[in-house]
Design an enzyme around this catalytic site. Structure first.
Site, PDB file in Angstrom:
ATOM      1  N   LYS A 159      -3.290  -0.012  -2.317  1.00  0.00           N
ATOM      2  CA  LYS A 159      -2.413   1.137  -1.847  1.00  0.00           C
ATOM      3  C   LYS A 159      -2.083   1.971  -3.193  1.00  0.00           C
ATOM      4  O   LYS A 159      -1.034   1.971  -3.590  1.00  0.00           O
ATOM      5  CB  LYS A 159      -1.245   0.846  -0.915  1.00  0.00           C
ATOM      6  CG  LYS A 159      -0.636   1.755  -0.313  1.00  0.00           C
ATOM      7  CD  LYS A 159       0.414   1.597   0.943  1.00  0.00           C
ATOM      8  CE  LYS A 159       1.076   2.866   1.296  1.00  0.00           C
ATOM      9  NZ  LYS A 159       0.097   3.802   2.157  1.00  0.00           N
TER      10      LYS A 159
HETATM   11  N1  PMP Z   1      -4.425   3.333   5.913  1.00  0.00           N
HETATM   12  C1  PMP Z   1      -3.963   4.215   5.103  1.00  0.00           C
HETATM   13  C2  PMP Z   1      -5.018   5.196   4.158  1.00  0.00           C
HETATM   14  C3  PMP Z   1      -2.568   4.369   5.119  1.00  0.00           C
HETATM   15  O1  PMP Z   1      -2.060   5.366   3.977  1.00  0.00           O
HETATM   16  C4  PMP Z   1      -1.785   3.606   5.868  1.00  0.00           C
HETATM   17  C5  PMP Z   1      -0.324   3.747   5.622  1.00  0.00           C
HETATM   18  N2  PMP Z   1       0.389   2.856   4.823  1.00  0.00           N
HETATM   19  C6  PMP Z   1      -2.563   2.736   6.606  1.00  0.00           C
HETATM   20  C7  PMP Z   1      -3.597   2.902   6.774  1.00  0.00           C
HETATM   21  C8  PMP Z   1      -1.461   2.044   7.682  1.00  0.00           C
HETATM   22  O2  PMP Z   1      -0.888   1.148   6.821  1.00  0.00           O
HETATM   23  P1  PMP Z   1       0.467   0.330   7.193  1.00  0.00           P
HETATM   24  O3  PMP Z   1       0.343  -0.212   8.754  1.00  0.00           O
HETATM   25  O4  PMP Z   1       0.595  -0.891   6.524  1.00  0.00           O
HETATM   26  O5  PMP Z   1       1.552   1.438   7.127  1.00  0.00           O
END
Ligand code: PMP
Length: 295
Positions: A159
Site C-alpha cells: 500500500k
Molecule cells: N484497493 C485499494 C487500491 C485500496 O486503496 C484499498 C483501501 N485500502 C483497498 C483495495 C481495500 O483495502 P482494505 O480493505 O484493506 O481497506
C-alpha cells in the site's frame, strides 16, 4: 461544500513516538518520500473506539515498507498501541486511522539508504454510511483507462503512495464524468479492483471476485470472503474478464473506507443490488462492532 483543510484541524498527531499538536505535524519540502514516493500508508477504521483488525493493518504497513526496501522502526505491537493511543487522545469513537511512513531528508537522490524513516499516525472523524436503503440504490462506476501494473513492474502488494498516482487520475476522470468511482482492469485486461476498494460479483447464489495477484488484497476483502463462507456462500476467486460482467446479477465493492457498497452500473454493465449485497452489508457492520466483553 467547504471542508476544513487537513493541515488546519485541531487535535493531536502521533509523530515518531510523540504526540504533536495537529497543526505542527510538518515535514520538510525536501523529503525523499515526497519526491520519490518512498512512502507507505494504511487506512483503518475505529468503531466504538476500537480499531478493526488493527494488527493486520500494522503487519501490512510493515510489509509495504519492506517491499519498498525500508523498515518501519516500530513493531506490530508498538504500532497497535500508538494507533489506539491516538484514537483515545483525540477522543474519537468512530473514526478513520491513517498511519504513514516516509523516508526523510538526509539524502535527496534516487538512492536513500541512510535516510531516517519517519512514522506518523493521524485520526479523523469519518462516520460509516448507516443508511442501508440509500446504499442499496448502488453506485455507478466508470471504467478506468489506466490498468493495475504487472507485478514485474511495481511492488503491487504494497500500500504505497506511488501506486495511487493512477488511482487519483482515474477517480478524477470518473467524477468529472458523473461516476462515483472507477473500476480498473489489470495489465492483462482482467477485472482488478476500484481506485480504493476491491470488487465482487454474484451469480446464482455464489460470489465471484478477481484473484488478488496484482493489486491490494484488502483486509475488508478477506473479511467479506470469510463472512460469506460463514453463511455457506461459495466464494470463487478467479480471472474475470470485463465481457463476463453482463452475466452477473449483483456487484459490490468493499474497503475500509467504502465498507460494503453495492454497485448499480460499471461502464455499460448493469447490476441489481440484492440479497447477497445486503447480507454482506449487515454481516460486515455486525463484524466491525467491538465485541461485548464477557461479564
Ligand atoms: N484497493 C485499494 C487500491 C485500496 O486503496 C484499498 C483501501 N485500502 C483497498 C483495495 C481495500 O483495502 P482494505 O480493505 O484493506 O481497506
Amino acid at each position: 461544500m467547504s471542508v476544513l483543510p487537513f493541515d488546519q484541524r485541531d487535535g493531536f498527531i502521533w509523530m515518531n513516538g510523540n504526540f504533536v499538536a495537529w497543526k505542527e505535524a510538518k515535514l520538510h519540502v525536501l523529503s525523499h518520500g515526497l519526491h520519490y514516493a518512498s512512502c507507505v500508508f494504511e487506512g483503518e477504521r475505529a468503531y466504538g473506539g476500537r480499531i478493526f483488525k488493527s494488527s493486520e493493518h500494522s503487519e501490512r504497513f510493515r510489509t509495504s515498507a519492506e517491499l519498498l526496501d525500508f523498515e518501519i522502526p516500530y513493531s506490530v505491537t508498538e504500532l497497535d498501541c500508538a494507533k489506539q493511543l491516538t484514537v483515545d487522545k483525540n477522543s474519537l469513537q468512530n473514526c478513520y486511522v491513517r498511519p504513514v511512513a516516509w523516508r526523510g531528508s538526509e539524502m535527496m537522490a534516487v538512492a536513500a539508504q541512510n535516510s531516517t524513516i519517519n512514522v506518523a499516525i493521524a485520526v479523523w472523524d469519518w462516520p460509516s454510511m448507516f443508511d442501508v436503503e440509500q446504499k442499496m440504490k448502488g453506485i455507478k462506476l466508470d471504467i478506468a483507462d489506466y490498468r493495475r501494473p504487472d507485478p514485474m513492474t511495481a511492488p503491487c502488494r504494497a500500500k504505497a503512495a506511488g501506486l495511487y498516482m493512477i488511482c487519483t487520475i482515474s477517480k478524477h476522470r470518473a467524477e468529472r464524468r458523473g461516476y462515483a468511482d472507477a473500476m480498473m482492469l489489470d495489465w492483462q485486461g482482467r477485472v482488478a479492483e476500484c481506485t480504493g476498494a476491491n470488487i465482487f460479483f454474484t451469480l446464482k447464489g455464489a460470489i465471484h471476485t478477481p484473484m488478488a495477484d496484482c493489486f491490494l488484497d484488502g483486509i475488508t476483502r478477506r473479511t467479506v470472503i470469510d463472512l460469506a463462507k460463514r453463511r455457506g456462500i461459495d466464494v470463487i476467486e478467479r480471472r474475470i474478464m470485463p465481457e463476463e460482467l453482463s452475466g452477473f446479477e449483483e456487484c459490490f465493492i468493499c474497503g475500509t473506507g467504502a465498507e460494503v457498497t453495492p454497485v448499480a452500473e460499471a461502464g455499460p454493465y448493469k447490476f441489481m443490488p440484492g440479497v447477497i449485497s445486503r447480507a454482506m452489508i449487515d454481516d460486515y457492520s455486525a463484524e466491525v462492532r467491538p465485541k461485548q466483553q464477557a461479564a
